[in-house]
Design a protein around this motif. Structure first.
Motif, PDB file in Angstrom:
ATOM      1  N   LEU A 269       0.380  -0.804  -0.425  1.00  0.00           N
ATOM      2  CA  LEU A 269      -0.036   0.005  -0.175  1.00  0.00           C
ATOM      3  C   LEU A 269       0.610   1.448   0.349  1.00  0.00           C
ATOM      4  CD1 LEU A 269      -2.211  -0.947   2.481  1.00  0.00           C
ATOM      5  CD2 LEU A 269      -3.021  -0.323   0.031  1.00  0.00           C
ATOM      6  N   ILE A 270       1.700   1.654   0.359  1.00  0.00           N
ATOM      7  CA  ILE A 270       2.628   1.708   0.965  1.00  0.00           C
ATOM      8  C   ILE A 270       4.327   2.368  -0.719  1.00  0.00           C
ATOM      9  CG2 ILE A 270       5.302   2.964   2.018  1.00  0.00           C
ATOM     10  CD1 ILE A 270       3.843   1.935   4.923  1.00  0.00           C
ATOM     11  N   GLN A 275      -1.894   5.580   1.922  1.00  0.00           N
ATOM     12  CA  GLN A 275      -0.497   5.997   2.986  1.00  0.00           C
ATOM     13  C   GLN A 275      -1.122   5.255   3.741  1.00  0.00           C
ATOM     14  OE1 GLN A 275       2.640   5.914   3.307  1.00  0.00           O
ATOM     15  NE2 GLN A 275       3.182   6.926   0.878  1.00  0.00           N
ATOM     16  N   ALA A 276      -2.585   6.177   3.664  1.00  0.00           N
ATOM     17  CA  ALA A 276      -4.140   6.555   5.279  1.00  0.00           C
ATOM     18  C   ALA A 276      -4.682   4.811   5.494  1.00  0.00           C
ATOM     19  CB  ALA A 276      -4.782   6.982   4.578  1.00  0.00           C
ATOM     20  N   LEU A 281      -4.400   0.009   8.417  1.00  0.00           N
ATOM     21  CA  LEU A 281      -3.479  -1.314   9.225  1.00  0.00           C
ATOM     22  C   LEU A 281      -2.682  -1.921   9.962  1.00  0.00           C
ATOM     23  CD1 LEU A 281      -3.914  -2.910   5.584  1.00  0.00           C
ATOM     24  CD2 LEU A 281      -5.611  -3.464   7.190  1.00  0.00           C
ATOM     25  N   ILE A 282      -2.035  -0.737   9.905  1.00  0.00           N
ATOM     26  CA  ILE A 282      -0.880  -1.438  11.053  1.00  0.00           C
ATOM     27  C   ILE A 282      -1.712  -1.192  12.489  1.00  0.00           C
ATOM     28  CG2 ILE A 282       1.661   0.457  11.947  1.00  0.00           C
ATOM     29  CD1 ILE A 282       2.085   0.328   8.808  1.00  0.00           C
ATOM     30  N   GLU A 283      -2.474   0.651  12.633  1.00  0.00           N
ATOM     31  CA  GLU A 283      -2.618   0.646  14.345  1.00  0.00           C
ATOM     32  C   GLU A 283      -3.365  -0.561  14.615  1.00  0.00           C
ATOM     33  OE1 GLU A 283      -4.268   4.477  13.371  1.00  0.00           O
ATOM     34  OE2 GLU A 283      -2.525   5.637  13.069  1.00  0.00           O
ATOM     35  N   TYR A 298       5.580   2.558  10.143  1.00  0.00           N
ATOM     36  CA  TYR A 298       4.867   3.305  11.098  1.00  0.00           C
ATOM     37  C   TYR A 298       5.035   4.489  10.878  1.00  0.00           C
ATOM     38  CZ  TYR A 298       0.866   5.065  13.181  1.00  0.00           C
ATOM     39  OH  TYR A 298      -0.016   6.152  14.194  1.00  0.00           O
ATOM     40  N   ALA A 299       6.142   4.699  10.704  1.00  0.00           N
ATOM     41  CA  ALA A 299       6.978   5.854  10.303  1.00  0.00           C
ATOM     42  C   ALA A 299       7.583   6.287   9.076  1.00  0.00           C
ATOM     43  CB  ALA A 299       8.461   5.361  11.431  1.00  0.00           C
ATOM     44  N   GLU A 300       7.103   4.979   8.362  1.00  0.00           N
ATOM     45  CA  GLU A 300       7.457   5.350   6.815  1.00  0.00           C
ATOM     46  C   GLU A 300       6.463   5.481   6.038  1.00  0.00           C
ATOM     47  OE1 GLU A 300       9.609   1.708   6.009  1.00  0.00           O
ATOM     48  OE2 GLU A 300      10.682   1.787   6.711  1.00  0.00           O
ATOM     49  N   THR A 301       5.707   5.650   6.610  1.00  0.00           N
ATOM     50  CA  THR A 301       4.240   6.712   6.529  1.00  0.00           C
ATOM     51  C   THR A 301       3.921   8.303   5.599  1.00  0.00           C
ATOM     52  OG1 THR A 301       2.929   6.525   7.851  1.00  0.00           O
ATOM     53  CG2 THR A 301       2.856   3.945   6.450  1.00  0.00           C
TER      54      THR A 301
END
Length: 387
Positions: A269-270, A275-276, A281-283, A298-301
């Motif tokens: 997705l990234i 990004q959103a 999904l990560i959260e 998570y920090a790379e989005t």
């Protein structure tokens, strides 16, 4: 014992009877062949006649035995050759399992030449030659085995296994498809198909095979999970961006909760700029099950909600205070938001917990931006030394 005594008694009675009959017999036989004339007693004539018949029978039997001797000799040689072939076939199997592959091939050759299950012997020879990495010999043995249609299944399985070991996965799958063309599900063939499809990177086919193996109870859930995970990760990596949402929706709920599968989906997705969706999904995954590697992603989005992500990450930090991945993610997010002091604090904490190349690079970039050239070079050198 009683029967033997009765026979002896009977023979004695017969002998006495014959003697008495011969004594009372006054008959004679007259043979005349001019000018000769021979007169014999009847008893003597009977004895001579019986002896003559016995002699003629013995003579004819001897001549017949002489005439039959070449055929009997051939049959004897064939029996001996067949026995040697049977022994050779048994020895070839034993030697193969003992790991003496050269001797196994020699015994298999004797069995083939002796005509004892030549197809089976050829398959043993092929497997032995394969273990010795003698490709030409393998092909020769398989060519012999292909002449025996009754061993078609065994031959196709042998060919598929050998081709899979050679990493010739496409040809191996051709043999497996031929084997299963009748609709029969051969579990051993499915295991080979799993290896071949994994080697080809046919992730959708690999998932189908894994599910079939689980259906036949040939794979436990623990064995199937890493293979299925690899297949999903490969499929997500190769998928067209427009198909990502559909692929994710089709996954069973349990498989959507696998952290590594979630990470592969987020990376896809990234890469597609979603990004959103990746952050959601990560959260959701981190709230369900903590994964230090996923929080780094998570920090790379990218996006405009960096401050909100920092707040979410700091809430996680209260639950996981010593997590190096989370500290690295917070350092990156703070650097992106130009919170230089907080970024340095989080990155140095991450370095103290677990020194990694990524942390050194982040600190080097931070110091470079703050015009601290010596500190930046020091961290770049450390990152280079860590490979």
């Amino acid at each position: 014992m009683v029967r033997l005594l009765l026979w002896l008694l009977g023979l004695c009675v017969l002998a006495v009877g014959l003697v008495i009959a011969a004594r009372e017999n006054d008959g004679f036989v007259l043979l005349q062949w001019s000018p000769w004339r021979i007169e014999l007693s009847l008893n003597f004539f009977i004895v001579v006649l019986l002896l003559g018949v016995a002699a003629l029978y013995s003579l004819f039997h001897f001549i017949d035995a002489l005439l039959r001797m070449p055929a009997r000799a051939r049959r004897y040689r064939l029996r001996q050759r067949r026995q040697r072939a049977v022994t050779a076939l048994r020895d070839s199997a034993r030697l193969y399992f003992e790991g003496r592959y050269g001797q196994a091939q020699r015994s298999a050759k004797v069995a083939v030449e002796g005509g004892e299950s030549p197809g089976l012997a050829a398959l043993i020879g092929a497997r032995a030659a394969h273990e010795m990495r003698e490709s030409d010999q393998v092909d020769a043995w398989l060519a012999q085995a292909s002449q025996h249609e009754d061993l078609r299944t065994a031959r196709l399985m042998t060919e598929a296994g050998i081709l899979t070991d050679r990493r010739d996965f496409a040809d191996a799958l051709t043999r497996i498809d031929a084997l299963q063309s009748g609709g029969q599900r051969h579990v051993a063939a499915l295991r080979l198909a799993m290896r071949a499809r994994r080697g080809l990177g046919d992730w959708v086919g690999l998932l189908r095979v894994v599910r079939l193996l689980q259906k036949h109870r040939a794979l436990t859930p623990e064995q199937a999970a890493p293979v299925r995970r690899q297949a999903h990760m490969g499929a997500l990596r190769d998928a067209d961006p427009s198909d990502l949402d559909a692929y994710w929706r089709d996954l069973p709920a349990l498989e959507r909760e696998d952290a590594q599968v979630v990470r592969a989906m987020c990376e896809a997705l990234i890469a597609d700029g979603q990004q959103a969706q990746a952050r959601k999904l990560i959260e959701a995954q981190l709230d369900r099950e903590w994964d230090s590697a996923l929080v780094v992603l998570y920090a790379e989005t990218d996006g405009s909600d960096v401050q909100a992500r920092i707040g979410r990450a700091e809430a996680w930090l209260r639950v996981h205070p010593g997590d190096a991945g989370l500290l690295l993610a917070l350092g990156r997010l703070c650097r992106t938001q130009q919170l230089w002091g907080k970024a340095q604090s989080y990155l140095e904490a991450a370095l103290a917990v677990q020194p990694t190349r990524g942390v050194h690079v982040e600190l080097a970039l931070l110091h470079e931006h703050l015009d601290r050239g010596e500190d930046a070079r020091s961290h770049f050198r450390s990152a280079a030394l860590m490979g």
